[in-house]
Design a protein around this motif. Structure first.
Motif, PDB file in Angstrom:
ATOM      1  N   ILE A  68      -3.112  37.997  36.147  1.00  0.00           N
ATOM      2  CA  ILE A  68      -4.391  38.698  36.324  1.00  0.00           C
ATOM      3  C   ILE A  68      -4.177  40.203  36.382  1.00  0.00           C
ATOM      4  CG2 ILE A  68      -6.320  39.109  37.908  1.00  0.00           C
ATOM      5  CD1 ILE A  68      -6.014  36.101  38.727  1.00  0.00           C
ATOM      6  N   VAL A  69      -3.284  40.661  37.275  1.00  0.00           N
ATOM      7  CA  VAL A  69      -3.110  42.112  37.434  1.00  0.00           C
ATOM      8  C   VAL A  69      -2.521  42.739  36.183  1.00  0.00           C
ATOM      9  CG1 VAL A  69      -3.068  42.079  39.963  1.00  0.00           C
ATOM     10  CG2 VAL A  69      -0.915  41.894  38.706  1.00  0.00           C
ATOM     11  N   ASN A  70      -1.613  42.037  35.510  1.00  0.00           N
ATOM     12  CA  ASN A  70      -1.058  42.587  34.265  1.00  0.00           C
ATOM     13  C   ASN A  70      -2.152  42.746  33.208  1.00  0.00           C
ATOM     14  OD1 ASN A  70       1.534  42.787  35.287  1.00  0.00           O
ATOM     15  ND2 ASN A  70       2.179  40.806  34.479  1.00  0.00           N
ATOM     16  N   GLY A  71      -2.989  41.731  33.076  1.00  0.00           N
ATOM     17  CA  GLY A  71      -4.092  41.803  32.115  1.00  0.00           C
ATOM     18  C   GLY A  71      -5.083  42.903  32.450  1.00  0.00           C
ATOM     19  N   LEU A  72      -5.395  43.037  33.737  1.00  0.00           N
ATOM     20  CA  LEU A  72      -6.346  44.074  34.150  1.00  0.00           C
ATOM     21  C   LEU A  72      -5.756  45.472  33.966  1.00  0.00           C
ATOM     22  CD1 LEU A  72      -7.891  42.385  37.319  1.00  0.00           C
ATOM     23  CD2 LEU A  72      -9.000  42.754  35.097  1.00  0.00           C
ATOM     24  N   CYS A  73      -4.455  45.615  34.156  1.00  0.00           N
ATOM     25  CA  CYS A  73      -3.803  46.906  33.892  1.00  0.00           C
ATOM     26  C   CYS A  73      -3.851  47.232  32.404  1.00  0.00           C
ATOM     27  CB  CYS A  73      -2.361  46.892  34.388  1.00  0.00           C
ATOM     28  SG  CYS A  73      -2.169  46.980  36.189  1.00  0.00           S
ATOM     29  N   LEU A  78      -7.112  48.445  36.191  1.00  0.00           N
ATOM     30  CA  LEU A  78      -6.248  48.706  37.344  1.00  0.00           C
ATOM     31  C   LEU A  78      -5.130  49.653  36.951  1.00  0.00           C
ATOM     32  CD1 LEU A  78      -5.536  45.122  38.811  1.00  0.00           C
ATOM     33  CD2 LEU A  78      -7.376  46.688  39.444  1.00  0.00           C
ATOM     34  N   THR A  79      -4.624  50.383  37.951  1.00  0.00           N
ATOM     35  CA  THR A  79      -3.376  51.116  37.796  1.00  0.00           C
ATOM     36  C   THR A  79      -2.359  50.466  38.717  1.00  0.00           C
ATOM     37  OG1 THR A  79      -3.965  52.708  39.528  1.00  0.00           O
ATOM     38  CG2 THR A  79      -4.509  53.314  37.254  1.00  0.00           C
ATOM     39  N   ALA A  80      -1.098  50.537  38.330  1.00  0.00           N
ATOM     40  CA  ALA A  80      -0.010  49.965  39.115  1.00  0.00           C
ATOM     41  C   ALA A  80       0.960  51.077  39.489  1.00  0.00           C
ATOM     42  CB  ALA A  80       0.706  48.889  38.305  1.00  0.00           C
ATOM     43  N   TYR A  92      -1.750  48.199  43.538  1.00  0.00           N
ATOM     44  CA  TYR A  92      -2.767  48.207  42.485  1.00  0.00           C
ATOM     45  C   TYR A  92      -4.017  48.895  42.990  1.00  0.00           C
ATOM     46  CZ  TYR A  92       0.350  44.833  40.395  1.00  0.00           C
ATOM     47  OH  TYR A  92       1.455  44.225  39.861  1.00  0.00           O
ATOM     48  N   GLU A  93      -4.604  49.682  42.113  1.00  0.00           N
ATOM     49  CA  GLU A  93      -5.870  50.350  42.433  1.00  0.00           C
ATOM     50  C   GLU A  93      -6.823  50.180  41.266  1.00  0.00           C
ATOM     51  OE1 GLU A  93      -5.804  54.368  44.089  1.00  0.00           O
ATOM     52  OE2 GLU A  93      -3.623  54.163  44.228  1.00  0.00           O
ATOM     53  N   VAL A  94      -8.106  50.065  41.608  1.00  0.00           N
ATOM     54  CA  VAL A  94      -9.109  49.978  40.547  1.00  0.00           C
ATOM     55  C   VAL A  94      -9.307  51.355  39.936  1.00  0.00           C
ATOM     56  CG1 VAL A  94     -10.290  47.991  41.553  1.00  0.00           C
ATOM     57  CG2 VAL A  94     -11.047  50.292  42.146  1.00  0.00           C
TER      58      VAL A  94
END
Length: 164
Positions: A68-73, A78-80, A92-94
């Motif tokens: 999920i987080v990889n896809g959203l980045c 998102l930023t990582a 992670y931040e939106v």
């Protein structure tokens, strides 16, 4: 346990209603429900922003959180950022790209909250809130999890995170 209590704890009716409301949001932005949940969680819990925090609070398996987080980045939602003291942790931040999504999601939550508690007095609502807090604590204790160290910022998220 009474049938209505069991139904409430299972969340079937509420989950169905919520999914129905959020499906349009998912389609509009070509996101999965879990993507929307992670975005909304991170928006409202800025200090609980690692994959472990997401996993623990949203009860999503670790591998799926990673997807999920990889896809959203990749999509720019998102930023990582590696932790400054322990680079094994990623925060992670939106991004601003999520503003419209989180605003629409918040409106859906507020509308659901208003409608499901329609006709219930403030006093009864306070009793309900206390009872649900106690039930959530009991469920947490029974599942062997640690209590959350930071309460979510909004009342509806508290119910969503604790008992979803």
């Amino acid at each position: 346990m009474k049938e209505n209590e069991m139904g409430l704890l299972r969340g079937g009716q509420f989950r169905y209603l919520m999914n129905k409301q959020l499906n349009a949001l998912c389609k509009k932005y070509s996101l999965r429900r879990a993507d929307i949940d992670v975005i909304f969680f991170l928006k409202n819990n800025t200090s609980q922003n690692t994959a472990s925090d997401i996993q623990r609070n949203l009860h999503i398996n670790k591998g799926y959180v990673s997807q999920i987080v990889n896809g959203l980045c990749e999509k720019g939602y998102l930023t990582a950022t590696p932790d400054t003291q322990d680079r094994r942790y990623i925060h992670y931040e939106v991004t601003e790209k999520t503003a419209e999504i989180t605003e629409e999601h918040q409106r859906i939550w507020e509308n659901l909250g208003t409608r499901i508690f329609e006709g219930i007095s403030p006093e009864d609502r306070e009793v309900f809130d206390r009872v649900m807090a106690a039930v959530c604590e009991n469920i947490t204790a029974m599942s062997g999890e640690k209590k959350h160290t930071e309460a979510p910022k909004k009342e509806l998220e508290k119910e969503f995170i604790c008992c979803s």
